[in-house]
Design an enzyme around this catalytic site. Sequence first.
Site, mmCIF file in Angstrom:
data_model
loop_
_atom_site.group_PDB
_atom_site.id
_atom_site.type_symbol
_atom_site.label_atom_id
_atom_site.label_comp_id
_atom_site.label_asym_id
_atom_site.label_seq_id
_atom_site.Cartn_x
_atom_site.Cartn_y
_atom_site.Cartn_z
ATOM 1 N N GLY A 1 43.186 -9.985 53.090
ATOM 2 C CA GLY A 1 43.428 -10.226 54.512
ATOM 3 C C GLY A 1 44.875 -9.896 54.884
ATOM 4 N N LYS B 1 36.441 -22.183 50.813
ATOM 5 C CA LYS B 1 37.047 -20.911 51.256
ATOM 6 C C LYS B 1 37.971 -21.133 52.449
ATOM 7 C CE LYS B 1 36.932 -16.303 52.012
ATOM 8 N NZ LYS B 1 38.175 -15.877 51.399
HETATM 9 P P1 ADP Z 1 43.948 -12.075 49.736
HETATM 10 O O1 ADP Z 1 43.970 -12.143 51.218
HETATM 11 O O2 ADP Z 1 44.554 -10.834 49.195
HETATM 12 O O3 ADP Z 1 42.600 -12.379 49.139
HETATM 13 P P2 ADP Z 1 44.809 -14.692 48.796
HETATM 14 O O4 ADP Z 1 45.830 -15.480 49.545
HETATM 15 O O5 ADP Z 1 43.385 -15.118 48.849
HETATM 16 O O6 ADP Z 1 44.986 -13.183 49.254
HETATM 17 O O7 ADP Z 1 45.225 -14.606 47.247
HETATM 18 C C1 ADP Z 1 46.518 -14.193 46.853
HETATM 19 C C2 ADP Z 1 47.405 -15.424 46.648
HETATM 20 O O8 ADP Z 1 47.028 -16.105 45.444
HETATM 21 C C3 ADP Z 1 48.864 -15.143 46.436
HETATM 22 O O9 ADP Z 1 49.537 -14.963 47.651
HETATM 23 C C4 ADP Z 1 49.347 -16.392 45.696
HETATM 24 O O10 ADP Z 1 49.967 -17.284 46.614
HETATM 25 C C5 ADP Z 1 48.068 -17.051 45.190
HETATM 26 N N1 ADP Z 1 48.036 -17.419 43.776
HETATM 27 C C6 ADP Z 1 47.515 -18.587 43.320
HETATM 28 N N2 ADP Z 1 47.598 -18.666 41.991
HETATM 29 C C7 ADP Z 1 48.202 -17.519 41.575
HETATM 30 C C8 ADP Z 1 48.563 -17.003 40.280
HETATM 31 N N3 ADP Z 1 48.319 -17.684 39.165
HETATM 32 N N4 ADP Z 1 49.150 -15.787 40.218
HETATM 33 C C9 ADP Z 1 49.402 -15.076 41.342
HETATM 34 N N5 ADP Z 1 49.090 -15.521 42.590
HETATM 35 C C10 ADP Z 1 48.492 -16.718 42.715
HETATM 36 MG MG MG Z 2 41.528 -14.226 49.361
#
Ligand code: ADP
Ligand code: MG
Length: 310
Positions: free
Chosen positions: A15, A132
């Site tokens: 996103g 989610k």
């Molecule tokens: P997207 O929109 O790309 O799906 P998300 O916010 O759902 O993004 O997932 C990415 C986020 O996951 C990162 O911004 C980070 O804050 C989080 N995150 C949680 N645990 C970890 C981890 N172990 N390593 C890297 N990122 C992590």
């Molecule tokens: Mg995500």
Amino acid sequence: MRKSLKPILLVALGGNALIRKGEKGTVNQQFKNLVLPIRQIARLSQDYRIIITHGNGPQVGNLLLQQESCAEVPKLPLEILVAQTQGQIGYMIESTLDSQLMDLGVNVKPLISLITYVVVAENDPAFSDPTKPIGPVYKSKKDAPSGYPLAKTVNGYRRVVVSPKPVTIIEKREIKKLITADFIVICCGGGGIPVVREGRAFQGVDAVIDKDLASARLAEEVGVDIFLVATDVAGVALNYGTVDESFLRHINIQSATQLIAEGHFAAGSMRPKVEAAVQFVRNGGKRAVITSIEAIESAVKGEAGTEIKL
Ligand code: ADP
Ligand code: MG
């Protein structure tokens, strides 16, 4: 002589490819943000057949807020809002891709955004456990509107909705035909429109499927060569967000599975990405890589991101 087909690359865009953390998410911001990943994908389309999938967390949550602020029109269920985001985001990706291809001098390249249904199981335990995150991030619980449960994420509180597991992508055969004809296919937006089977028909359900898990399922069903998840961090980290944080360049599915069990990856964000990569590789996929939006091309070359291997 039959020309051999190019390998297939599936890029799952987070996103944040459209709305960066901390941004309001205006249409101008979203179009501007898309240039960085889409320019790289346009270049990669010369060597790979391309499937683009995308998330919709911020957008679907915003649509929910919009309809809650208007009492006059009938409320739409999440499944319809997911369908709306497939249209809006598909349009934004497709038109950006079109301009980027033209900038590269590629004037004739078929592109298509496909409304995609994804089957979920009626008895999925996720229906009683919303996980989610969608919509805006709130500093405290009391800033958030009522009506949906909240969960604390790394950045603050967010509304959460139920997110059943994707079982199969309804349009997988059509997608396969289109990429065989070298169409760039934008599909499975927001994890796909969640439906359950009712005999030979489908019934939409009020949920949002995780786009990384849906993308891994599609990648398996279509026989993708590289499954790439592009997000807003460099890859998968241990002790994420602490002073001991360290990013992993390579990880095998056995240690990834153990780290998931030890709770290294947050539910609803990094965990489904690692689960999706593990699932793809376990079921015969060759390469899965989790990387940043900036490093899509380098990750395809094997020079960035976290590679998940057998
Ligand atoms: P997207 O929109 O790309 O799906 P998300 O916010 O759902 O993004 O997932 C990415 C986020 O996951 C990162 O911004 C980070 O804050 C989080 N995150 C949680 N645990 C970890 C981890 N172990 N390593 C890297 N990122 C992590
Ligand atoms: Mg995500």
